[in-house]
Design a protein around this motif. Structure first.
Motif, mmCIF file in Angstrom:
data_model
loop_
_atom_site.group_PDB
_atom_site.id
_atom_site.type_symbol
_atom_site.label_atom_id
_atom_site.label_comp_id
_atom_site.label_asym_id
_atom_site.label_seq_id
_atom_site.Cartn_x
_atom_site.Cartn_y
_atom_site.Cartn_z
ATOM 1 N N LEU A 178 11.841 -3.356 -46.261
ATOM 2 C CA LEU A 178 11.249 -2.924 -45.010
ATOM 3 C C LEU A 178 11.969 -3.632 -43.867
ATOM 4 O O LEU A 178 11.971 -4.860 -43.810
ATOM 5 N N HIS A 202 1.548 1.622 -38.872
ATOM 6 C CA HIS A 202 2.666 2.527 -39.152
ATOM 7 C C HIS A 202 3.780 1.786 -39.891
ATOM 8 O O HIS A 202 4.345 2.288 -40.866
ATOM 9 N N HIS A 203 4.077 0.577 -39.438
ATOM 10 C CA HIS A 203 5.172 -0.199 -40.012
ATOM 11 C C HIS A 203 4.787 -0.873 -41.326
ATOM 12 O O HIS A 203 5.478 -0.733 -42.341
ATOM 13 N N HIS A 221 5.343 2.792 -43.599
ATOM 14 C CA HIS A 221 6.753 2.588 -43.946
ATOM 15 C C HIS A 221 6.886 1.675 -45.157
ATOM 16 O O HIS A 221 7.674 1.947 -46.063
ATOM 17 N N TYR A 237 6.409 3.629 -48.298
ATOM 18 C CA TYR A 237 7.567 4.432 -48.694
ATOM 19 C C TYR A 237 8.598 3.562 -49.404
ATOM 20 O O TYR A 237 9.174 3.968 -50.416
ATOM 21 N N HIS A 253 11.688 6.392 -45.721
ATOM 22 C CA HIS A 253 12.366 5.137 -45.391
ATOM 23 C C HIS A 253 13.507 5.377 -44.408
ATOM 24 O O HIS A 253 13.640 4.663 -43.401
ATOM 25 N N HIS A 296 12.079 6.498 -40.812
ATOM 26 C CA HIS A 296 11.436 5.433 -40.041
ATOM 27 C C HIS A 296 12.423 4.342 -39.641
ATOM 28 O O HIS A 296 12.293 3.752 -38.558
ATOM 29 N N SER A 297 13.417 4.078 -40.470
ATOM 30 C CA SER A 297 14.427 3.084 -40.114
ATOM 31 C C SER A 297 15.174 3.508 -38.856
ATOM 32 O O SER A 297 15.546 2.675 -38.018
ATOM 33 N N GLN A 348 8.553 14.331 -44.849
ATOM 34 C CA GLN A 348 9.518 13.279 -44.542
ATOM 35 C C GLN A 348 10.954 13.752 -44.774
ATOM 36 O O GLN A 348 11.859 12.935 -44.991
ATOM 37 N N ASP A 377 8.441 11.289 -34.751
ATOM 38 C CA ASP A 377 7.487 11.367 -35.865
ATOM 39 C C ASP A 377 6.254 12.115 -35.398
ATOM 40 O O ASP A 377 5.551 11.690 -34.478
#
Length: 202
Positions: free
Chosen positions: A4, A26-27, A31, A34, A78, A81-82, A149, A165
């Motif tokens: 992460l 969210h983080h 995330h 995931y 992943h 979101h990254s 996703q 998002d």
């Protein structure tokens, strides 16, 4: 194994546009979830550990069938979101004159027309997913959306440089069902400097 990533700002840094509690959940929950499921799937097939995630997502047929959907959903989560965390900034919101702005104006007539087209696509997306500004192989800019996703690289050779998002977990605590308010607020924290860096890399 995948990790992460740390955010380049605090959870409260995007206030009042995106609230701290949403950012934290969210983080650290979505995330992180995931990443955990992605690593669990990869651990079942040691031969995939040396393969870049982008390579797997560009050709999911090379992924064993028993984990293919897991890699698609969680690997996509992943990757998406990254990118998402890095195109947000408390100093965001203003795209200065330059090559990227000129490219947007060439493709969408003017910057405000681009923002409206992007926002309209996000508002009309049914269910959960993402809206993207991508660069085609001809270095043209296009707005596309993907469900769940999914990432544009899964179905095209288009590279995303900006993504929004649209999953409810990204905004529901603050905006409830007012997706339009979330979209309007998001423009205030877009990190155009990072978007420009991605544009110049391609």
């Amino acid at each position: 194994m995948y990790e992460l990533p740390r955010l380049p700002y605090g959870y409260d840094a995007l206030e009042p546009y995106i609230d701290a509690r949403t950012m934290e959940i969210h983080h650290t929950k979505h995330h992180a979830g995931y990443v955990a499921k992605l690593n669990d799937a990869i651990s079942k097939h040691q031969e995939l550990k040396s393969v870049e995630l982008s390579v797997l997502l560009k050709d999911l047929t090379r992924v064993p069938e028993d984990i293919r959907n897991t890699i698609r959903n969680n690997g996509g989560g992943h990757m998406n979101h990254s990118l998402f965390w890095n195109i947000l900034s408390p100093q965001g919101g203003n795209l200065e004159e330059g090559e990227l702005r000129r490219a947007i104006e060439r493709s969408f007539h003017d910057f405000e027309s681009f923002k409206k087209a992007f926002s309209d696509t996000a508002l009309s997306l049914f269910g959960s997913g993402w809206v993207w500004l991508v660069i085609t192989q001809e270095k043209k800019l296009e707005i596309v959306s993907t469900p769940n996703q999914d990432n544009p690289i899964m179905t095209t050779n288009h590279n995303p440089i900006l993504g929004l998002d649209i999953w409810e977990h990204a905004y529901y605590l603050k905006y409830q069902n007012k997706r339009s308010d979330y979209i309007a607020a998001w423009w205030n924290v877009v990190n155009w400097k990072h978007v420009l860096e991605l544009y110049n890399q391609l």
